[in-house]
Motif scaffolding. Sequence first.
Motif, mmCIF file in Angstrom:
data_model
loop_
_atom_site.group_PDB
_atom_site.id
_atom_site.type_symbol
_atom_site.label_atom_id
_atom_site.label_comp_id
_atom_site.label_asym_id
_atom_site.label_seq_id
_atom_site.Cartn_x
_atom_site.Cartn_y
_atom_site.Cartn_z
ATOM 1 N N THR A 106 -40.061 -36.452 -25.967
ATOM 2 C CA THR A 106 -40.521 -37.515 -25.078
ATOM 3 C C THR A 106 -41.636 -37.034 -24.147
ATOM 4 O O THR A 106 -41.801 -35.844 -23.886
ATOM 5 C CB THR A 106 -39.341 -38.060 -24.260
ATOM 6 O OG1 THR A 106 -38.623 -36.968 -23.653
ATOM 7 C CG2 THR A 106 -38.397 -38.844 -25.151
ATOM 8 N N VAL B 285 -41.574 -42.013 -26.554
ATOM 9 C CA VAL B 285 -41.267 -41.058 -27.627
ATOM 10 C C VAL B 285 -42.593 -40.660 -28.270
ATOM 11 O O VAL B 285 -43.291 -41.498 -28.838
ATOM 12 C CB VAL B 285 -40.325 -41.676 -28.678
ATOM 13 C CG1 VAL B 285 -40.042 -40.677 -29.797
ATOM 14 C CG2 VAL B 285 -39.025 -42.130 -28.021
ATOM 15 N N THR C 198 -37.233 -43.547 -22.238
ATOM 16 C CA THR C 198 -36.606 -43.679 -23.557
ATOM 17 C C THR C 198 -35.148 -44.107 -23.422
ATOM 18 O O THR C 198 -34.661 -44.963 -24.172
ATOM 19 C CB THR C 198 -36.712 -42.349 -24.320
ATOM 20 O OG1 THR C 198 -38.092 -41.989 -24.435
ATOM 21 C CG2 THR C 198 -36.119 -42.453 -25.708
#
Length: 487
Positions: free
Chosen positions: A125, A46, A164
């Motif tokens: 991301t 992130v 993520t």
Amino acid sequence: MTDTPLHRRDALQIAEDIREGRTTAVEALAHFRDRVERLNPPINAVIAHDFDGAEEAAEGLDKLMARGYCLGPFHGVPMTVKESYDLTGYQTTWGDPALKGNIAATDAVLVERIKRAGANVFGKTNVPLNLTDWQSYNDVYGGCGNPWDPSRTPGGSSGGSAATLAAGMTGLEFGSDIGASVRNPAHFCGVFGHKPTYGIVPKRGHWKSPSMAPSDIAVCGPLARSARDLEAALLAVAGDDPVYGAGWELNLPKPDKDDLGDFRVALMTTSPVSDVEQEYQDALHDLADRLRAAGATVDEREPFKVDWELYHLDYFRLFRPVTHSRLPPEKFKWFQDEVAKLSDDDDSYFAMNARAGTITYYDWAAADTRRYEYRDKWNGFFRDYDLLLCPQAACAAFPRNEDEPREVRKLTINGKEVGYNDQLFWAGISGAVYLPGTVAPIGLGRESGLPLGVQIVGPFMGDLTTIRFARLIEEAFGGVQTPPGFE
């Protein structure tokens, strides 16, 4: 709430918890915020977030729910999107330092639609530079690691998206795919990913500034912790382009099979262009055995007879002009000059890449004509089979190599050193011909202990069938597993 934590539940389950009052959008966001703050630093997946703004949005979503209003299937679900999507107030750089400070004034169409379905987008991301690698590192945000082993790649170009998800730091994700950029990270990180049929999801707001032209082969697609999330996310965003979609309507065929035993599939585990690590081939054969035991017909064969090396070369001739069109003029001119110096017998990756990226329209049109011949062959294959099952790469996630250029990198497959880029064959097998492809996790490698996924290729507009098959695999044999340390 159940004993299963939110980050182990899929997005539709989180939304159900919110609708049923077992949690709230604010509490769900707080859960993922805590995980991002604790778990993101070692993998750097992130790379931008606005939790305060997302908290305000969550409060608004909870007020709507208290009044009996539900925006859609993902009401209140915290999620992230790939850096390459425009997200209001965030910079969009594609990992290019020249675009630092390029702040989006509006949301990409896809982002707008997933918000309309109730999702609460809290961040972005990581990606590789210009979205052109199976690793995800750049000089704007740094490198991204795989939650299963941070020293290994999470894939690319939607590497941060898959990492993520696998780390349980988001409820849902969207990536993009021209060279397996959704499918490859899903395979490497052990999550679900879907490359839609070309053209069914609008790409407006997913372009590198200042380009506004949608490119050939490239698509936008979801990544998720379940196959049913893939379907719901796809249906939430698919449809016409808001500017050029007049008179256009999407009506995806519904699957006509509800049981694994109803399917007739072909299995292809290697090719003359890209060999596949034996561990991975064994996992695919194990899957085939389990499918047969469930009643499915599985034939181990190529989908049709064709010169696969030419097929792969044509894929390069069709998609490399897309990526080279993003180069600065002086860099494109450099490639043209280098092509003029190449000997006729130079078949290196650099030569293939440079020639394909600077191809004349005459030669591009010849490759495009052959593409439609290939599409006719695929149409014939799908008269006899429902799906093709095949690898998504040559192996499981490999060690990160952020020092050498892609053109000279090597991998060791079955004890033999091969070109890093040979495995793009498995991206192009469906991508070049506009077919949908879903990646579903099928377990961990017996030796590597790393995730492995199967690529499920379906007929044109057969997206819901490939996703249905992925869901049946998930229900029968298990789906996403949790990386150690991210429980």
